[in-house]
Design a protein around this motif. Structure first.
Motif, mmCIF file in Angstrom:
data_model
loop_
_atom_site.group_PDB
_atom_site.id
_atom_site.type_symbol
_atom_site.label_atom_id
_atom_site.label_comp_id
_atom_site.label_asym_id
_atom_site.label_seq_id
_atom_site.Cartn_x
_atom_site.Cartn_y
_atom_site.Cartn_z
ATOM 1 N N ILE A 160 0.847 -1.211 0.000
ATOM 2 C CA ILE A 160 0.000 0.000 0.000
ATOM 3 C C ILE A 160 0.874 1.250 0.000
ATOM 4 O O ILE A 160 0.663 2.188 -0.784
ATOM 5 N N PHE A 161 1.905 1.269 0.879
ATOM 6 C CA PHE A 161 2.771 2.450 0.942
ATOM 7 C C PHE A 161 3.633 2.564 -0.318
ATOM 8 O O PHE A 161 3.888 3.661 -0.809
ATOM 9 N N ALA A 162 4.103 1.429 -0.831
ATOM 10 C CA ALA A 162 4.989 1.469 -1.997
ATOM 11 C C ALA A 162 4.244 1.933 -3.250
ATOM 12 O O ALA A 162 4.810 2.625 -4.095
ATOM 13 N N LEU A 163 2.974 1.559 -3.364
ATOM 14 C CA LEU A 163 2.224 1.895 -4.579
ATOM 15 C C LEU A 163 1.409 3.175 -4.444
ATOM 16 O O LEU A 163 1.029 3.778 -5.444
ATOM 17 N N GLY A 164 1.172 3.595 -3.192
ATOM 18 C CA GLY A 164 0.239 4.705 -3.020
ATOM 19 C C GLY A 164 0.777 5.958 -2.376
ATOM 20 O O GLY A 164 0.069 6.961 -2.289
ATOM 21 N N ALA A 165 2.039 5.949 -1.914
ATOM 22 C CA ALA A 165 2.553 7.132 -1.215
ATOM 23 C C ALA A 165 3.809 7.658 -1.907
ATOM 24 O O ALA A 165 4.587 6.868 -2.436
ATOM 25 N N PRO A 166 4.031 8.994 -1.884
ATOM 26 C CA PRO A 166 5.243 9.537 -2.498
ATOM 27 C C PRO A 166 6.485 9.164 -1.695
ATOM 28 O O PRO A 166 6.429 9.022 -0.471
#
Lengths: 465, 53
Positions: A351-357
């Motif tokens: 989630i963090f790798a695909l959705g956060a800068p």
């Protein structure tokens, strides 16, 4: 191989395997960190110029030397999975332990996500160099996380042996670049004239601001103690691996600053995506370019790999003590890994790798790490006060106590200020998150904890109790 | 070539995911949960080292 451990009561239990040595501890610590030499640290140069970048490198080096010394002493005594979480539980108390456990999981999961993003960026760069514009990075980001999670799932020995090999190659690549440039392999000579012509472009505040990214050189070396329950001789291997790790990083960091600052103008270096790879490109030497690209890719994978290992151990330890649902505290009966914790953390990392800068992910990781270092200062003081040197045996005794603790606290305070200058909102949001989580733990979760079972070290009573 | 690599990356990701989840389910069905969560921190420490001077 013995699959199950029999207890004194005659029941069978499954435990993590003690198969690691000092080299694996080194590979875990340096593997997590070395990516910081390949990217990220150079923003410190952008914040304050070349001199500020060097000062950030050495001041952060001093901070992390204190971290390594303090950690080595405590963890050689509290040799349990969870590292600083287990230390906090035994030395400070449950609420501190819960927070430290969360710091660890957040710091490592965010760092894992940042590394996966970097893998995608690297492949995008290669594709661009081959004329393939607009590469979809997502499949490679997902593959990096899934492959390394699977490797971690299958066993700790293979995981950290893999880390040992790729980390060693990444470190040798930095040394090879340094030696090659020193012996004239570069088409462009080293140029440090900016040190005199433009020493502090943003004044002294630039030095403070640069400290935020100076942490990137060493962030994660404290992760070595997560292997405490899986090393054959914790009292020997953990201090040995950790201290060797910080020495390796001090050498690598100084070489990195020297080569990159000498080969590239600080204005470019301060915003470069892959500074060591760029330095190799500046030399015009194809072999060095290939070597440093491989080094960048390996350092990134080694970091993500170590982060999965550490985040899962912290999550597993908290669950084993019922600070989190005990379901996550399971050990695989064949591979002897905390397999449910490993699988559970995969979607969170995705989630963090695909959705956060990237910069937000990195900042949250740094902030969680900083909170953990701040905890180490009073943890160390309490440890020495409750269990003085003549009360329990340590595998390593750090010198000049309490000087490293005081230095660490001062440097942590300075780093908070530096982070606040650039990311005040994120710092406040992070603090709010941990306060809310603490309230949840205190009022809702702690009633499920088996209070007597969690304090299990065969230590004498603390002094004064 | 890169398009093929993208598909290969998706396929390998799915494969690793399936391998992990299938094994997790198999283990959870085969073994008693109490055994799987039976690891104890202090017990491991006690068998390894004694902190006495």
């Amino acid at each position: 191989m013995q699959d199950l451990a029999s207890t004194a009561a005659g029941t069978d239990r499954i435990r993590l395997l003690r198969v690691l040595g000092p080299s694996h501890v080194w590979a875990l610590g340096v593997g997590i960190v070395l990516v910081g030499e390949y990217m990220g640290w150079n923003f410190s140069v952008g914040k304050g110029g070349m001199i500020a970048g060097l000062m950030a490198c050495w001041v952060a080096g001093l901070l992390y030397t204190c971290v390594a010394m303090i950690d080595s002493e405590v963890t050689s005594t509290v040799a349990a999975a969870g590292g600083q979480y287990a230390q906090a539980k035994h030395i400070v108390g449950p609420l501190m332990a819960f927070n430290v456990g969360l710091f660890l999981v957040m710091a490592y999961t965010m760092l894992e996500a940042a590394n996966a993003i970097t893998v995608g960026f690297l492949l995008d760069t290669v594709a661009g160099m081959q004329g393939q514009a607009g590469l979809h990075q997502q499949p490679f980001i997902v593959l990096a996380i899934m492959f390394l999670a699977w490797l971690n799932y299958r066993g700790v020995l293979a995981t950290l042996t893999f880390n040992l090999v790729i980390t060693a190659i990444a470190f040798i690549a930095i040394v090879a670049l340094f030696v090659s440039v020193q012996f004239g392999a570069s088409a462009v000579p080293l140029d440090f004239s900016a040190i005199t012509s433009d020493p502090l472009p943003y004044g002294w505040v630039g030095i403070v601001a640069s400290l935020h990214f100076g942490l990137w050189y060493y962030l994660g070396i404290e992760g070595t103690c997560q292997a405490a329950e899986e090393v054959r001789s914790p009292a020997r291997s953990l201090p040995y691996g950790t201290m060797a790790g910080i020495m390796t990083l001090l050498i690598a960091a100084t070489m990195t600053w020297y080569i990159c600052s000498g080969l590239m103008p600080w204005e470019y270096l301060g915003q470069a995506g892959t500074p060591l790879f760029d330095a190799a490109r500046v030399t015009g030497n194809t072999s060095l370019m290939v070597l440093l690209f491989v080094g960048t890719a390996f350092a990134t994978l080694a970091s993500a790999n170590g982060c999965i290992n550490d985040a899962s151990r912290a999550w597993f330890s908290m669950s084993r003590d019922r600070y989190l649902p005990s379901w996550f505290g399971a050990v695989h009966p064949v591979y002897r890994t905390p397999y449910r914790a490993i699988v559970f953390l995969v979607p969170i990392a995705l989630i963090f790798a695909l959705g956060a800068p990237l910069d937000q992910v990195v900042t949250f990781s740094i902030l969680s790490g900083l909170l953990g270092y701040t905890f180490m200062t009073f943890n160390m003081v309490m440890f020495r006060n409750k269990w003085p040197l003549d009360r329990i045996k340590r595998g390593y005794v750090h010198p000049f106590h309490p000087l490293p603790t005081i230095v660490l606290l001062i440097l942590c305070s300075t780093a908070y200020f530096a982070v606040f200058l650039g990311y005040g909102t994120q710092l406040s949001a992070m603090m709010c998150f941990y306060i809310v989580a603490s309230l949840w733990f205190h009022f809702r979760r702690y009633k499920f904890v088996r209070r007597g079972d969690q304090f299990t070290m065969p230590w004498p009573k603390p002094q004064g109790y | 070539m890169w398009n093929l690599l993208e598909y290969a990356a998706w396929a390998l990701s799915a494969l690793f995911g399936v391998l992990m989840v299938a094994d997790l389910i198999r283990i959870d069905i085969t073994y008693d949960n109490e055994l799987l969560i039976s690891s104890r921190e202090g017990e491991i420490e006690a068998t390894a080292e004694r902190h006495e001077i």
